[in-house]
Scaffold this active site. Structure first.
Site, mmCIF file in Angstrom:
data_model
loop_
_atom_site.group_PDB
_atom_site.id
_atom_site.type_symbol
_atom_site.label_atom_id
_atom_site.label_comp_id
_atom_site.label_asym_id
_atom_site.label_seq_id
_atom_site.Cartn_x
_atom_site.Cartn_y
_atom_site.Cartn_z
ATOM 1 C CE1 TYR A 55 2.732 5.535 0.068
ATOM 2 C CE2 TYR A 55 1.750 3.573 -0.894
ATOM 3 C CZ TYR A 55 2.858 4.353 -0.627
ATOM 4 O OH TYR A 55 4.094 3.917 -1.054
ATOM 5 C CG HIS A 126 6.881 3.840 4.123
ATOM 6 N ND1 HIS A 126 5.569 4.224 4.024
ATOM 7 C CD2 HIS A 126 7.439 4.204 2.942
ATOM 8 C CE1 HIS A 126 5.358 4.780 2.857
ATOM 9 N NE2 HIS A 126 6.476 4.784 2.182
ATOM 10 C CB SER A 205 8.941 7.137 -8.499
ATOM 11 O OG SER A 205 8.082 7.613 -7.495
ATOM 12 N N PRO A 206 8.832 4.454 -11.119
ATOM 13 C CG PRO A 206 7.697 2.632 -12.041
ATOM 14 C CD PRO A 206 7.701 3.539 -10.843
ATOM 15 C CG PHE A 211 10.003 14.180 -16.626
ATOM 16 C CD1 PHE A 211 9.721 15.508 -16.900
ATOM 17 C CD2 PHE A 211 11.092 13.588 -17.255
ATOM 18 C CE1 PHE A 211 10.505 16.231 -17.790
ATOM 19 C CE2 PHE A 211 11.883 14.296 -18.135
ATOM 20 C CZ PHE A 211 11.588 15.631 -18.404
#
Length: 333
Positions: A55, A126, A205-206, A211
């Site tokens: 990151y 990862h 990304s829950p 979106f």
């Protein structure tokens, strides 16, 4: 804040994913804003902070080390190796997946230095580097546990079969895969494998990369460097189709008495007590909104209608483009 268990660690039921404080979704926030988010999370009872060497090519870990070092005993620290930035001969740093033992050791030592800590509580592979047997990569992580550099081991974006292979070498404490209403790949076998071996499941990304927050309405407005630009679900034709899901989704959130983001997180919390979602945000108000999802109650009927409305079959487009799909080990629906 409610709590859940990740191996020996009692953590907040919702953790904080720290990727977008320095990476991925366009221009990162200014350092002082990122610092406010981290400290607000700590003050609100978040006790799981998740970062990675990848990151910002180390910037995220450096940020967490600087801001959270004085509070190190108050939270569980998770980071990841095996995918990091590597400078090429042209001077450009690029993302490289490398699961060789010597690389994992170097990644871990670099992370410890940037995080300003003596030990990482939960250290993930990862990505499984498919050129290296997962047993070899996990074997090196196991040696790091023995040496006291790492307390527990995790895997990310892996299948049930790979989870079992890795667990045979060293106990796997957590698996971190993408999991949300619109990404159900882990329901094929990864979730079952985690239950079988007693591992926690950390859902990244829950809220479906924003979106399901009802926050992305125009893909043309996304920053040129936003990674969603390369994701099939955000390509114009697919995205236009996916937008048709939002009115019904908003109605279900209204029925549940919560915001769209809270509905996505509450669904995960209701699925299994071993699931810990780690939404990310650059906004303190959004952070507080996310954390209130622990108070949302969903009945069986609403869950059934929700799952029928948003799922891999009602969503248009794959979650990753062709190249990225070859780099993950998760099964495809």
């Amino acid at each position: 804040m409610q709590t859940r268990q990740i191996g020996p660690f009692t953590v907040s039921a919702i953790g904080l994913g720290c990727m977008n404080l320095s990476h991925a979704y366009g221009t990162p926030p200014p350092p002082e804003q990122a610092e406010r988010v981290l400290l607000a999370a700590l003050d609100a009872g978040v006790t799981l902070f998740d970062t990675a060497a990848l990151y910002g090519f180390g910037k995220s870990e450096t940020l967490l080390g600087r801001v959270l070092k004085p509070h190190r005993q108050r939270f569980t620290l998770a980071s990841k190796g095996g995918m990091a930035g590597v400078a090429g001969s042209d001077g450009v740093t690029r993302r490289v997946i490398d699961g060789r033992p010597e690389t994992l050791r170097r990644n871990c030592e670099d992370s410890l230095r940037r995080l300003q800590t003596d030990v990482i509580d939960l250290y993930y592979l990862h990505r499984w580097d498919k050129k290296v047997p997962v047993e070899d990569s996990v074997g090196e992580l196991s040696r790091m546990v023995q040496e006291g550099k790492v307390r527990t081991i995790g895997l990310s974006e892996v299948s049930g079969a790979t989870i079992r292979k890795a667990h045979a070498v060293h106990p796997i404490t957590a698996v971190q895969n993408e999991y949300s209403l619109w990404s159900r790949n882990s329901e094929i076998s990864a979730l079952a494998a985690c239950r079988e071996i007693g591992a926690a499941f950390v859902a990244f990304s829950p809220v479906a990369r924003g979106f399901l927050c009802d926050a992305v309405h125009d893909v043309d407005a996304l920053d040129a460097k936003d990674i969603r630009k390369a994701m099939p679900r955000f390509e114009p034709a697919n995205f236009a189709a996916n937008l048709q899901l939002l009115p019904g989704y908003r109605a279900l959130a209204q029925e549940a008495g919560c915001t769209p983001a809270q509905l996505a997180l509450a669904w995960l919390l209701h699925k299994d007590a071993a699931i810990v979602p780690i939404p990310g945000t650059t906004n303190v108000d959004h952070l507080r909104e996310d954390l209130r999802a622990v108070d949302v109650r969903l009945d069986a009927s609403l869950i059934q209608r929700l799952e029928a409305h948003v799922n891999d079959h009602t969503v248009a487009g794959n979650r990753y483009a062709a190249q990225a799909r070859t780099e993950v080990d998760t099964e495809e629906v």
